[in-house]
Write a protein that holds these residues in place. Sequence first.
Motif, PDB file in Angstrom:
ATOM      1  N   ALA A 142       0.838  -1.200   0.000  1.00  0.00           N
ATOM      2  CA  ALA A 142       0.000   0.000   0.000  1.00  0.00           C
ATOM      3  C   ALA A 142       0.873   1.250   0.000  1.00  0.00           C
ATOM      4  N   ALA A 143       1.974   1.210   0.718  1.00  0.00           N
ATOM      5  CA  ALA A 143       2.863   2.377   0.769  1.00  0.00           C
ATOM      6  C   ALA A 143       3.424   2.697  -0.614  1.00  0.00           C
ATOM      7  N   GLU A 144       3.802   1.668  -1.375  1.00  0.00           N
ATOM      8  CA  GLU A 144       4.311   1.897  -2.730  1.00  0.00           C
ATOM      9  C   GLU A 144       3.220   2.496  -3.616  1.00  0.00           C
ATOM     10  N   ALA A 145       2.004   1.984  -3.500  1.00  0.00           N
ATOM     11  CA  ALA A 145       0.892   2.498  -4.313  1.00  0.00           C
ATOM     12  C   ALA A 145       0.589   3.954  -3.984  1.00  0.00           C
ATOM     13  N   ILE A 146       0.583   4.295  -2.707  1.00  0.00           N
ATOM     14  CA  ILE A 146       0.288   5.665  -2.291  1.00  0.00           C
ATOM     15  C   ILE A 146       1.418   6.599  -2.706  1.00  0.00           C
ATOM     16  N   ALA A 147       2.655   6.164  -2.561  1.00  0.00           N
ATOM     17  CA  ALA A 147       3.796   6.985  -2.971  1.00  0.00           C
ATOM     18  C   ALA A 147       3.692   7.318  -4.461  1.00  0.00           C
ATOM     19  N   GLU A 148       3.385   6.323  -5.291  1.00  0.00           N
ATOM     20  CA  GLU A 148       3.271   6.569  -6.729  1.00  0.00           C
ATOM     21  C   GLU A 148       2.094   7.484  -7.047  1.00  0.00           C
ATOM     22  N   HIS A 176      17.166  -0.512 -23.155  1.00  0.00           N
ATOM     23  CA  HIS A 176      17.579  -1.022 -24.462  1.00  0.00           C
ATOM     24  C   HIS A 176      16.895  -0.239 -25.577  1.00  0.00           C
ATOM     25  N   GLY A 177      17.126   1.068 -25.579  1.00  0.00           N
ATOM     26  CA  GLY A 177      16.693   1.874 -26.709  1.00  0.00           C
ATOM     27  C   GLY A 177      15.410   2.636 -26.530  1.00  0.00           C
ATOM     28  N   CYS A 178      14.473   2.107 -25.736  1.00  0.00           N
ATOM     29  CA  CYS A 178      13.199   2.799 -25.546  1.00  0.00           C
ATOM     30  C   CYS A 178      13.357   3.978 -24.595  1.00  0.00           C
ATOM     31  N   VAL A 179      12.256   4.708 -24.406  1.00  0.00           N
ATOM     32  CA  VAL A 179      12.246   5.897 -23.557  1.00  0.00           C
ATOM     33  C   VAL A 179      11.403   5.586 -22.334  1.00  0.00           C
ATOM     34  N   ARG A 180      12.044   5.506 -21.201  1.00  0.00           N
ATOM     35  CA  ARG A 180      11.366   5.132 -19.969  1.00  0.00           C
ATOM     36  C   ARG A 180      11.154   6.364 -19.095  1.00  0.00           C
ATOM     37  N   LEU A 181       9.897   6.582 -18.668  1.00  0.00           N
ATOM     38  CA  LEU A 181       9.524   7.667 -17.764  1.00  0.00           C
ATOM     39  C   LEU A 181       8.934   7.067 -16.492  1.00  0.00           C
ATOM     40  N   THR A 182       8.751   7.891 -15.464  1.00  0.00           N
ATOM     41  CA  THR A 182       7.965   7.413 -14.331  1.00  0.00           C
ATOM     42  C   THR A 182       6.552   7.111 -14.833  1.00  0.00           C
ATOM     43  N   ASN A 183       5.849   6.256 -14.136  1.00  0.00           N
ATOM     44  CA  ASN A 183       4.490   5.917 -14.559  1.00  0.00           C
ATOM     45  C   ASN A 183       3.597   7.147 -14.656  1.00  0.00           C
ATOM     46  N   TRP A 184       3.729   8.067 -13.696  1.00  0.00           N
ATOM     47  CA  TRP A 184       2.851   9.241 -13.728  1.00  0.00           C
ATOM     48  C   TRP A 184       3.209  10.192 -14.861  1.00  0.00           C
ATOM     49  N   ASP A 185       4.492  10.327 -15.168  1.00  0.00           N
ATOM     50  CA  ASP A 185       4.886  11.190 -16.282  1.00  0.00           C
ATOM     51  C   ASP A 185       4.477  10.571 -17.617  1.00  0.00           C
ATOM     52  N   TYR A 191       9.920  -0.028 -30.645  1.00  0.00           N
ATOM     53  CA  TYR A 191      10.305   1.122 -29.823  1.00  0.00           C
ATOM     54  C   TYR A 191       9.079   1.878 -29.321  1.00  0.00           C
ATOM     55  N   GLY A 192       9.196   2.394 -28.097  1.00  0.00           N
ATOM     56  CA  GLY A 192       8.108   3.172 -27.539  1.00  0.00           C
ATOM     57  C   GLY A 192       8.549   4.023 -26.368  1.00  0.00           C
ATOM     58  N   ILE A 193       7.630   4.839 -25.893  1.00  0.00           N
ATOM     59  CA  ILE A 193       7.775   5.619 -24.664  1.00  0.00           C
ATOM     60  C   ILE A 193       6.879   4.933 -23.644  1.00  0.00           C
ATOM     61  N   HIS A 194       7.411   4.636 -22.461  1.00  0.00           N
ATOM     62  CA  HIS A 194       6.613   3.845 -21.525  1.00  0.00           C
ATOM     63  C   HIS A 194       6.933   4.168 -20.073  1.00  0.00           C
ATOM     64  N   GLY A 195       6.129   3.596 -19.188  1.00  0.00           N
ATOM     65  CA  GLY A 195       6.328   3.778 -17.761  1.00  0.00           C
ATOM     66  C   GLY A 195       7.440   2.894 -17.225  1.00  0.00           C
ATOM     67  N   ALA A 196       7.607   2.918 -15.899  1.00  0.00           N
ATOM     68  CA  ALA A 196       8.709   2.185 -15.283  1.00  0.00           C
ATOM     69  C   ALA A 196       8.302   1.637 -13.921  1.00  0.00           C
ATOM     70  N   PRO A 197       8.756   0.438 -13.586  1.00  0.00           N
ATOM     71  CA  PRO A 197       8.407  -0.148 -12.304  1.00  0.00           C
ATOM     72  C   PRO A 197       9.167   0.445 -11.119  1.00  0.00           C
ATOM     73  N   GLU A 198      10.313   1.068 -11.350  1.00  0.00           N
ATOM     74  CA  GLU A 198      11.105   1.658 -10.268  1.00  0.00           C
ATOM     75  C   GLU A 198      11.352   3.133 -10.591  1.00  0.00           C
ATOM     76  N   PRO A 199      10.443   4.013 -10.181  1.00  0.00           N
ATOM     77  CA  PRO A 199      10.529   5.419 -10.612  1.00  0.00           C
ATOM     78  C   PRO A 199      11.804   6.132 -10.175  1.00  0.00           C
ATOM     79  N   ARG A 200      12.385   5.743  -9.046  1.00  0.00           N
ATOM     80  CA  ARG A 200      13.587   6.445  -8.590  1.00  0.00           C
ATOM     81  C   ARG A 200      14.790   6.194  -9.496  1.00  0.00           C
ATOM     82  N   LEU A 201      14.712   5.185 -10.356  1.00  0.00           N
ATOM     83  CA  LEU A 201      15.833   4.878 -11.248  1.00  0.00           C
ATOM     84  C   LEU A 201      15.714   5.550 -12.613  1.00  0.00           C
ATOM     85  N   VAL A 202      14.579   6.178 -12.894  1.00  0.00           N
ATOM     86  CA  VAL A 202      14.400   6.830 -14.191  1.00  0.00           C
ATOM     87  C   VAL A 202      15.421   7.955 -14.338  1.00  0.00           C
ATOM     88  N   GLY A 203      16.088   7.974 -15.488  1.00  0.00           N
ATOM     89  CA  GLY A 203      17.129   8.962 -15.730  1.00  0.00           C
ATOM     90  C   GLY A 203      18.474   8.585 -15.156  1.00  0.00           C
TER      91      GLY A 203
END
Length: 315
Positions: free
Chosen positions: A124-130, A276-285, A259-271
């Motif tokens: 629940a904490a992970e869900a609320i944080a996101e 492998h070539g795609c564009v990964r953003l936080t899920n909310w972005d 290829y695509g732009i997509h979300g990510a399971p670990e937002p703190r690691l984005v950037g």
Amino acid sequence: MLTRPLCAFLFATLAPFAAHAAAYNESLVRTQVLLDRAHFSPGVIDGLAGSNLSRAINAWQETNGLPRTGKADAAMLEALASADGAAALVAYTITAEDVKGPFTAIPKDLEKMAKLERLGHASAAEAIAEKFHMDERFLRALNPTAEFKAGTQIQVANAGGDLSIEIASIEVDKGKNVLRAYDASKKLIASYPATVGSTDKPAPTGVYAVNAIAFNPTYHYDAARLPSFDKKDVPKLTIAAGPNSPVGAVWIDLTLDTYGIHGAPEPRLVGKALSHGCVRLTNWDATEVARAVKAGVPVTFIEIGAASKVLPDRG
């Protein structure tokens, strides 16, 4: 309708982060929240300095006619506060929906992932944080004694919402690890930290377009269609949808196969990690972009070291 995102997924290999404790900076929390609300995303809101926050500050400063310093100086903070006087942190009462789950520990192994019915949140904490664009450790630091159950009141970041302007073009800066969104007049309206390929597995260069958009996508792994991926011994797999799937909460398919732009399971690691070539953003972005863009919108990948057409690289 798109149903088969295929971009290869590279699990992060960063060293473990130190415990967040209560070492966050209140001024940086406010800066991150106001930037997030202005659609110049700092990535996760955590009250800490870092490269994603510096990128967001640079983009906001450039767009608003201020010198790019990468630091939120007095002039910037005054301008942000003048445009949006909202509190950085607000009280929130946890709902039954927030904690209903089901919550599942997510394995790193693709074959084990494929056995799960859904790649949901781990807690629940992970869900609320996101939900509030926060790092989970920061959420816990703000609420050190809280039980994450329905009816509990906690402090959360007063994060932003959807873009109110339609995205007319997208620019992916491979050198800066940033995705920029422009309106029809070529004005920068949003900026997001992104994981964009790697040195040995680079993202493409050139102009493509949005092909289709899929929310809550199923992930299909096929090494034969992903020649850059090194897990050749892994069979074809179908991995269920969910925020912790390899492609996160949304897949924006491009007119370049796989290829695509997509979300990510670990937002703190984005950037900060590799893809492998795609564009990964936080899920909310990624969700914010997906809701404001349509099929046919051009997506330009800028070569590493090249200058942006709107935000010149000044180091």
